[in-house]
Design an enzyme around this catalytic site. Structure first.
Site, PDB file in Angstrom:
ATOM      1  CG  HIS A   3      -2.116  -0.855   1.089  1.00 58.99           C
ATOM      2  ND1 HIS A   3      -2.104  -2.186   1.420  1.00 58.99           N
ATOM      3  CD2 HIS A   3      -3.369  -0.592   0.627  1.00 58.99           C
ATOM      4  CE1 HIS A   3      -3.292  -2.714   1.186  1.00 58.99           C
ATOM      5  NE2 HIS A   3      -4.085  -1.773   0.708  1.00 58.99           N
ATOM      6  CE  LYS A   6      -4.127  -0.315   4.630  1.00 62.40           C
ATOM      7  NZ  LYS A   6      -5.371   0.404   4.923  1.00 62.40           N
TER       8      LYS A   6
END
Length: 233
Positions: free
Chosen positions: A131, A135
């Protein structure tokens, strides 16, 4: 529908664009600096806030009879509390670790593959999720859902970010700039490997799924999942 966005970061902005394109109105935007807000005239709320504010946001919606869907991760220790509140208040709530329609199909594919390989202990399962660097949680909620799907269908007992012990699923959580989300599951044996993978190309897939979920729940009562939205039995 009149929509409230609880959380107005990158996902909130992506949801706003798709919701407006689909004929809805965004009449409330709540950011991390918003102290007080009114839910008057709201048909449905979409929560992509922070783990520290999600429970309060969702509770406020349920208590005010506003259907709410949430894609915020990192607060699930309180999930059953929210479910109990929803039932007590006869409210409407839907949580998804990932609203992407493709990812929710991937969840089902993951469970099916796990069932097929349950009787073949020579295959060891591992997972990698990638990600963007913003995040906050690791592993992702999507990775946890995938791991739980494998655990439900096999003899695996737990997942871990560390070196896996027996009956543990090892998850590698990688953070790279500007990556919307990639989830890869590997089954490795001495003679071959089986791999399934989902790669998101943008946030639009998550945003579209969230708006579709909001459209689904806005006139219903109860606790729902994306399996209800997609009519997956």
């Amino acid at each position: 529908m009149n929509i409230a966005l609880l959380g107005y970061g990158k996902m909130g902005k992506a949801i706003e664009k798709i919701a407006v394109d689909r004929g809805h109105q965004i009449i409330l935007k709540v950011s991390s600096t918003t102290e007080n807000f009114s839910l008057d005239a709201i048909d449905v709320a979409i929560d992509f806030s922070l783990p520290t504010t999600a429970v309060a946001n969702i509770s406020e919606c349920i208590k005010n009879n506003v259907p709410v869907i949430s894609g915020t991760t990192g607060w699930l220790d309180h999930y059953q509390d929210i479910v109990s509140l929803c039932h007590a208040e006869q409210g409407t709530f839907l949580y998804a670790s990932n609203f992407s329609l493709g990812v929710n199909i991937f969840f089902e594919l993951n469970k099916t593959l796990a069932k097929l390989l349950k009787g073949l202990p020579q295959y060891n399962v591992s997972m990698e999720e990638i990600h963007h660097t913003q995040k906050l949680d690791a592993p992702s909620g999507t990775a946890i859902t995938l791991a739980e799907g494998i655990i439900e269908a096999t003899d695996y007992k737990n997942w871990t970010l560390d070196a896996p012990k027996q009956n543990e699923i090892g998850i590698l959580a990688t953070r790279i700039e500007n990556v919307p989300g990639t989830h890869e599951i590997n089954y490795d044996s001495e003679v071959d490997s089986i791999q399934i993978k989902h790669t998101a190309h943008s946030r639009e897939g998550f945003a579209l799924g969230a708006v579709i979920a909001a459209e689904y729940v806005h006139d219903k009562k109860g606790v729902f999942t994306m399996k209800d939205v997609l009519n997956i039995s």
